[in-house]
Motif scaffolding. Structure first.
Motif, PDB file in Angstrom:
ATOM      1  N   UNK A 187       0.840  -1.188   0.000  1.00 46.89           N
ATOM      2  CA  UNK A 187       0.000   0.000   0.000  1.00 46.89           C
ATOM      3  C   UNK A 187       0.875   1.237   0.000  1.00 46.89           C
ATOM      4  N   UNK A 188       0.341   2.313  -0.588  1.00 47.09           N
ATOM      5  CA  UNK A 188       1.095   3.555  -0.667  1.00 47.09           C
ATOM      6  C   UNK A 188       0.423   4.520  -1.616  1.00 47.09           C
ATOM      7  N   UNK A 189       1.083   5.632  -1.892  1.00 47.18           N
ATOM      8  CA  UNK A 189       0.563   6.584  -2.871  1.00 47.18           C
ATOM      9  C   UNK A 189       0.428   5.888  -4.223  1.00 47.18           C
ATOM     10  N   UNK A 190      -0.677   6.152  -4.901  1.00 47.26           N
ATOM     11  CA  UNK A 190      -0.940   5.465  -6.173  1.00 47.26           C
ATOM     12  C   UNK A 190       0.199   5.671  -7.159  1.00 47.26           C
ATOM     13  N   UNK A 191       0.714   6.902  -7.253  1.00 43.04           N
ATOM     14  CA  UNK A 191       1.809   7.188  -8.190  1.00 43.04           C
ATOM     15  C   UNK A 191       3.037   6.345  -7.857  1.00 43.04           C
ATOM     16  N   UNK A 192       3.323   6.202  -6.563  1.00 37.02           N
ATOM     17  CA  UNK A 192       4.489   5.403  -6.163  1.00 37.02           C
ATOM     18  C   UNK A 192       4.315   3.942  -6.557  1.00 37.02           C
ATOM     19  N   UNK A 193       3.116   3.424  -6.311  1.00 34.35           N
ATOM     20  CA  UNK A 193       2.863   2.018  -6.642  1.00 34.35           C
ATOM     21  C   UNK A 193       2.942   1.788  -8.145  1.00 34.35           C
ATOM     22  N   UNK A 194       2.471   2.755  -8.929  1.00 32.88           N
ATOM     23  CA  UNK A 194       2.520   2.620 -10.382  1.00 32.88           C
ATOM     24  C   UNK A 194       3.957   2.709 -10.917  1.00 32.88           C
ATOM     25  N   UNK A 211       6.048  -8.735  -6.216  1.00 35.32           N
ATOM     26  CA  UNK A 211       5.986  -9.336  -7.569  1.00 35.32           C
ATOM     27  C   UNK A 211       4.588  -9.309  -8.180  1.00 35.32           C
ATOM     28  N   UNK A 212       3.544  -9.520  -7.346  1.00 34.79           N
ATOM     29  CA  UNK A 212       2.183  -9.492  -7.888  1.00 34.79           C
ATOM     30  C   UNK A 212       1.822  -8.094  -8.372  1.00 34.79           C
ATOM     31  N   UNK A 213       2.191  -7.063  -7.591  1.00 38.51           N
ATOM     32  CA  UNK A 213       1.916  -5.683  -8.009  1.00 38.51           C
ATOM     33  C   UNK A 213       2.695  -5.354  -9.277  1.00 38.51           C
ATOM     34  N   UNK A 214       3.931  -5.815  -9.342  1.00 37.96           N
ATOM     35  CA  UNK A 214       4.734  -5.601 -10.557  1.00 37.96           C
ATOM     36  C   UNK A 214       4.038  -6.192 -11.775  1.00 37.96           C
ATOM     37  N   UNK A 215       3.498  -7.381 -11.606  1.00 38.78           N
ATOM     38  CA  UNK A 215       2.785  -8.054 -12.698  1.00 38.78           C
ATOM     39  C   UNK A 215       1.560  -7.226 -13.121  1.00 38.78           C
ATOM     40  N   UNK A 237       1.321  -5.183 -16.755  1.00 37.10           N
ATOM     41  CA  UNK A 237       0.260  -5.581 -17.685  1.00 37.10           C
ATOM     42  C   UNK A 237      -0.448  -4.365 -18.265  1.00 37.10           C
ATOM     43  N   UNK A 238      -0.294  -3.197 -17.594  1.00 35.57           N
ATOM     44  CA  UNK A 238      -0.908  -1.966 -18.105  1.00 35.57           C
ATOM     45  C   UNK A 238      -0.053  -1.332 -19.190  1.00 35.57           C
TER      46      UNK A 238
END
Length: 281
Positions: A258-265, A271-275, A279-280
């Motif tokens: 969890x974190x700021x949306x921009x940071x996560x993007x 690894x799951x978030x990276x995937x 994919x976007x």
């Protein structure tokens, strides 16, 4: 956002399971589970030790695949299902000292009608399809104690205008509307009593892309104008990227990032978030 600001809503150690558990899974050993399910007794651990905050005027995104627990979490927050354990507090309700999950059923109805608004993926869960659109809003106002017919009608007209339902269709039943229009009526109904927190669960799933864009634009517009805080659940990271200030990523009942949306993007860690992010691209 001021880091010292007190959250509007706080969820701590929230847990939801389906099943009683057994000697294998009650010990809490995640290695004994297959995904979030116990292979021995079939108990599903839908939400496991969730902790997060929601701040004033914020849109908090929750993203994860089907079965990750995000919709179960929303149903428990709105009392459609009973939490197994944990706490949820809202600062504007009893000064944030009451655990919403352990309040009486009468108080939970009061919270549903005045403190929270809910927009479901399936409009049939949020609307009475045989009532008129304006009648759906009146129903929510009456549930919160409204008695003045003229005031309720004015409020209904204002809200339906706001979500772009044509004046000549206010008395029509939602079952005669398109999916996008049904979602807009749901949003109007959810906002009828000016709740501080609005819950939106997969509200664009199944809609055509152009209709999705209109609904998302409406959500952003309402948030800007009213300052209502929102929790927005989606399996679609593009929706979360457009709407959310901060984002929670769920997998197998847990929050894995969890974190700021921009940071996560820009810099996903898990690894799951990276995937999801890649994919976007």
């Amino acid at each position: 956002m001021d880091v010292m600001e007190k959250p509007l809503m706080s969820v701590r150690h929230f847990h939801k399971q389906f099943g009683t558990g057994c000697v294998h899974c009650k010990a809490g050993r995640t290695e004994d589970l297959v995904g979030n399910c116990c292979p021995h007794c079939g108990t599903v651990y839908a939400c496991r030790d969730l902790n997060f905050d929601l701040y004033d005027g914020e849109i908090l995104g929750v993203v994860g695949e089907s079965g990750s627990g995000k919709s179960t979490m929303m149903r428990c927050l709105y009392f459609d299902q009973e939490a197994s354990s944990g706490s949820a507090t809202i600062r504007t309700y009893k000064d944030g000292r009451a655990n919403l999950f352990t309040e009486s059923s009468q108080q939970q109805r009061f919270i549903r009608n005045t403190v929270l608004g809910m927009v479901y993926q399936n409009p049939y869960l949020g609307l009475k399809m045989n009532f008129s659109s304006i009648g759906n809003i009146a129903e929510k106002l009456i549930a919160a104690g409204g008695r003045n017919v003229a005031q309720m009608e004015n409020r209904g007209v204002t809200l339906l205008d706001r979500v772009n339902i044509p004046a000549h269709r206010r008395k029509d039943e939602p079952k005669t509307f398109s999916g996008g229009m049904q979602q807009r009526v749901q949003i109007a109904k959810a906002l009828s009593n000016n709740p501080p927190v609005l819950l939106l669960d997969e509200v664009t799933t199944g809609l055509d892309l152009s209709v999705q864009a209109n609904v998302l634009d409406l959500i952003k517009q309402i948030q800007r104008e009213s300052g209502v805080s929102m929790i927005v659940v989606s399996h679609d990271l593009a929706v979360i990227r457009m709407l959310a200030d901060r984002t929670i990523v769920m997998l197998e009942g847990r929050i894995i990032e969890q974190g700021l949306t921009d940071q996560i993007m820009e810099d996903p860690q898990h690894p799951y978030t990276q995937q999801l992010v890649y994919s976007l691209l």
